[in-house]
Scaffold this active site. Structure first.
Site, PDB file in Angstrom:
ATOM      1  N   GLU B  58      61.527  53.565 -50.953  1.00  0.00           N
ATOM      2  CA  GLU B  58      61.123  52.201 -50.571  1.00  0.00           C
ATOM      3  C   GLU B  58      61.922  51.123 -51.290  1.00  0.00           C
ATOM      4  OE1 GLU B  58      59.003  54.642 -51.194  1.00  0.00           O
ATOM      5  OE2 GLU B  58      57.541  54.763 -49.555  1.00  0.00           O
ATOM      6  N   PHE B 120      42.539  57.210 -51.636  1.00  0.00           N
ATOM      7  CA  PHE B 120      43.850  57.863 -51.663  1.00  0.00           C
ATOM      8  C   PHE B 120      44.946  56.854 -51.295  1.00  0.00           C
ATOM      9  CE2 PHE B 120      47.187  60.283 -49.337  1.00  0.00           C
ATOM     10  CZ  PHE B 120      47.713  60.927 -50.454  1.00  0.00           C
ATOM     11  N   GLN B 121      45.977  56.823 -52.115  1.00  0.00           N
ATOM     12  CA  GLN B 121      47.112  55.901 -51.950  1.00  0.00           C
ATOM     13  C   GLN B 121      46.660  54.430 -51.894  1.00  0.00           C
ATOM     14  OE1 GLN B 121      49.701  57.384 -48.745  1.00  0.00           O
ATOM     15  NE2 GLN B 121      50.814  58.538 -50.313  1.00  0.00           N
ATOM     16  N   LYS B 170      44.691  49.673 -42.767  1.00  0.00           N
ATOM     17  CA  LYS B 170      44.935  50.537 -41.607  1.00  0.00           C
ATOM     18  C   LYS B 170      44.006  50.215 -40.442  1.00  0.00           C
ATOM     19  CE  LYS B 170      45.791  55.304 -40.321  1.00  0.00           C
ATOM     20  NZ  LYS B 170      45.813  56.710 -40.747  1.00  0.00           N
ATOM     21  N   MET B 485      78.136  47.749 -70.097  1.00  0.00           N
ATOM     22  CA  MET B 485      77.718  46.485 -70.698  1.00  0.00           C
ATOM     23  C   MET B 485      76.885  46.754 -71.953  1.00  0.00           C
ATOM     24  SD  MET B 485      78.284  43.348 -70.437  1.00  0.00           S
ATOM     25  CE  MET B 485      78.618  42.584 -68.849  1.00  0.00           C
TER      26      MET B 485
END
Lengths: 164, 572
Positions: B58, B120-121, B170, B485
């Site tokens: 993602e 969940f999630q 959802k 760096m």
């Protein structure tokens, strides 16, 4: 310097945390914050007491204005304004002398006794924060069980008004 | 959708979502499916106007959407699922916030009745992203979905742009409502300033035209505000020196004589000295970032400052300015150009010539010089060759670190939107997904990614996406086997104690590229650099991974050390 900033914001879930999150994320001071819906139920009015240099206060007002949920804002400090805070104090009063003395102090400070039990009074007091502080000082002889303060609300005097 | 429902018929939230994006003219969505967004993916499947690009992580989706937006004048769009989908997106969202990238990110959420249940999630996506978005929304009712999406695009793309997140449970995508997309949206609490105050503009012009040692300092606001043409006209008319920030490169043509290079920590000597000695600073679309100002106490000690910016909160945030102008940069610059001829005083050409002589003296120090005869490949040389061989007209993305600075210093950008990097957040791993987004926005253009062996590994999985969508990106990996760096700071400020900056156990990047189905090259001799880049550019339809084995000890010069002023640069 201490500033009182009043804002109108969308009465939506999350709006309060956007404001408080801004203060913590940017490290601004927050002395008190009060919020409640207004006569227009779609709007909340918030009063924030904060402190900082002129530059920081300018940033605070700009950053608050930048929040999408903030509709209007006013820094009351440069205007003539009224500020009020409410306090509820529960004190232990075990004998008649104590009860009389508590009543007398409450009257002097123009407060009200709003709850009485066998051994306690709940005293309600409204005013400038310093008046509430003085009252607590005056109560020093009493066992204070609980103090609840509302935080500051403010409004400008005269024609200056924060509305849509 | 194959069948367009009648206007009054109710459709599902998922279908409303798709219709909204179509109404917004969205062509590409970068995303990754998951449980909470299954209805949306089903609706996307049943239409063919919007292309969905499947990334491999993602974070890559958000960066790709950023690259798409930064390289064009469109809004980037990404779609992720709830929970880990959303948390993986956070780095990208924060990156977009810091660099003011117009982005609308949609995240799935658990059904409304499960919110707050540790389902969940489930994560509090709106809460997690609140400090790093311009605004975010949780849609609790399908009837609000279309209006919310309209607001999201409006907020993301207007004023000072930024990322807006819309969290959609959802069940909202399954419920039905009549679809109606508002043509316009008004928000009582959001009215970005557009036009600058005319009085302020005149006042600023008076100061600008009376300057003896003027300096223009312009930034990402010029690119985002599509103002590079107006800026070029304004700057040429004045004849003043101009410097760009890292985010502002390409806002003014780098090949022009008036351009004195980038400023700041690794900016040019002439730009930083010019800033230090300037008597009038004209700051346009900039935010006085600490990488630009160095020690704020020592910043531009002699200058009166004009600051033009669309964001009032940027004015006098870090540096107190004398004449602020709030509004969109482009119309303000146009008005200034128009007004300039009507002003009583014009710049004194003799004084200006003297100032230019001073600047040319600084320029003659040749602060970007490096050892061109080195038997080891110098990273600067690779970027210089890339610039030559692409005619300075490629889209160049970078990751974060030394290679980023060399790309900024040595690829002269003559046009806006060509240089795509992470300036504010400094996010390693952005380079490849940025390039993907840029290639989707410009399918026929040459898109290159200048990166390092450490950064590239932070989003390396996107090589798979590049194969799936045939993205012919040219990756130039400046491989010095160090977090360059970090190593440079350890050399300068930690007596050479190279803690955790050596990149051990590196993969064979040639084989890695090949295993992803791409072309890999390893280049070890300076004499082979040009040939390799030529060969790679000639492979028009393939992604080529060029692994340049570069000098491990090379440092980025010049440099303003932390705490120093702009006139206290370390030169090579």
């Amino acid at each position: 310097m201490r500033h009182i900033i009043s804002l109108l914001l969308e009465n939506e879930s999350g709006a309060l945390s956007r404001v408080s999150g801004l203060f913590s994320a940017r490290g601004y001071n927050i002395e008190s914050l009060t919020v409640a819906p207004t006569d227009d139920p779609s709007l909340s009015r918030m009063t924030i007491v904060t402190s900082g240099s002129e530059q920081i206060i300018e940033q605070i007002t700009k950053q608050l204005n930048k929040l999408i949920d903030v509709v209007r804002l006013i820094d009351l400090t440069p205007h003539r304004h009224i500020e009020r805070e409410m306090m509820l104090v529960k004190v232990k009063v075990t004998d008649n002398t104590g009860r009389e003395e508590a009543k007398r102090l409450t009257d002097i400070f123009r407060g009200n006794i709003v709850d009485v039990s066998q051994e306690t009074y709940v005293i309600e007091l409204t005013g400038h924060g310093s008046k509430l502080d003085s009252f607590l000082e005056a109560l020093q002889g009493f066992p204070v069980m609980e103090v609840v303060r509302s935080g500051v609300m403010g409004i400008a005097r005269g024609e200056v008004a924060l509305h849509l | 959708m194959s069948e367009t429902p009648a206007k009054s018929a109710a459709i599902t939230g998922a279908e409303i979502f798709v219709r909204c994006l179509q109404e917004e003219g969205v062509e590409v969505v970068f995303g990754y499916p998951g449980g909470a967004v299954l209805h949306i993916y089903d609706a996307l499947y049943r239409q063919d106007k919007i292309a969905h690009i499947l990334v491999r992580h993602e974070q890559g989706a958000i960066h790709a959407a950023e690259g798409y937006a930064k390289s064009s004048d469109r809004c980037g769009v990404a779609l992720v699922t709830s929970g880990p989908g959303a948390t993986n997106a956070v780095t990208g969202i924060a990156d977009a916030y810091m660099d003011s990238v117009p982005l609308v990110v949609f995240s799935g959420q658990v059904p409304t009745h499960l919110i707050g249940n540790d389902a969940f999630q489930e994560v509090d996506t709106v809460g997690i992203t609140r400090p790093c978005v311009k605004h975010n929304f949780l849609v609790k009712d399908v009837k609000d979905l279309a209006t919310t999406i309209k607001k999201a695009f409006y907020v993301a793309t207007s004023g000072r742009p930024g990322p807006v997140l819309v969290d959609i449970p959802k069940d909202v995508t399954a419920q039905t409502a009549v679809f109606e997309y508002p043509k316009q949206i008004k928000m009582r609490s959001y009215n970005p300033t557009t036009r600058g105050h005319s009085g302020q503009i005149r006042k600023a012009l008076e100061l600008i035209l009376s300057a003896k040692k003027p300096m223009l300092y312009t930034g990402g606001g010029v690119i985002l505000g599509r103002a590079s043409e107006a800026l070029t006209e304004f700057t040429r008319k004045l004849g003043y020196p101009i410097t760009n920030t890292l985010m502002g490169l390409g806002g003014y043509p780098a090949s022009d004589r008036q351009f004195v290079g980038m400023l700041g920590m690794h900016g040019t000597y002439e730009a930083n000295m010019g800033m230090h000695h300037a008597d009038v600073l004209i700051a346009i679309g900039v935010r006085f970032d600490d990488r630009v100002t160095g020690n704020i106490e020592k910043f531009c000690p002699y200058a009166k400052i004009v600051h033009i910016d669309v964001d009032p909160a940027s004015i006098s945030k870090n540096v107190k300015v004398d004449i602020p102008i709030v509004g969109q940069v482009e119309p303000i610059l146009r008005e200034m150009v128009r007004e300039m001829d009507n002003m009583p005083d014009q710049p004194d050409q003799d004084t200006l010539a003297g100032w230019w002589r001073q600047i040319e003296e600084w320029r003659a120090k040749d602060c970007l010089k490096y050892d061109r005869s080195s038997p080891i490949i110098k990273p600067q040389y690779v970027v210089q060759k890339l610039w030559e061989l692409t005619g300075g007209d490629a889209f160049v993305t970078s990751d974060v670190g030394q290679h980023q600075m060399w790309a900024a210093q040595f690829y002269g950008f003559d046009k806006p939107n060509r240089w795509i990097n992470s300036g504010g957040l400094g996010t390693m791993g952005v380079g490849l997904p940025f390039a993907m987004g840029a290639q989707f926005a410009h399918p026929d253009a040459t898109v290159t990614c200048v990166t390092g062996e450490a950064s590239i590994q932070m989003c390396i999985q996107e090589l798979s996406t590049c194969l799936q969508y045939h993205l012919p990106i040219k990756i130039l990996n400046l491989n010095n086997r160090y977090l360059g760096m970090v190593r440079q700071w350890q050399e300068f400020f930690y007596q050479g104690r190279y803690a955790m900056s050596y990149m051990d156990a590196l993969p064979d990047f040639v084989k890695l590229a090949e295993s992803y189905g791409h072309v890999g090259m390893r280049i070890e001799e300076p004499g082979d650099v040009e040939g390799a880049i030529r060969e790679a550019l000639a492979l028009k339809d393939r992604l080529v991974f060029m692994d340049f084995i570069t000098d491990q000890t090379e440092n980025v010069y010049p440099m303003i050390p932390a705490g120093a002023g702009q006139n206290e640069m370390i030169l090579l």
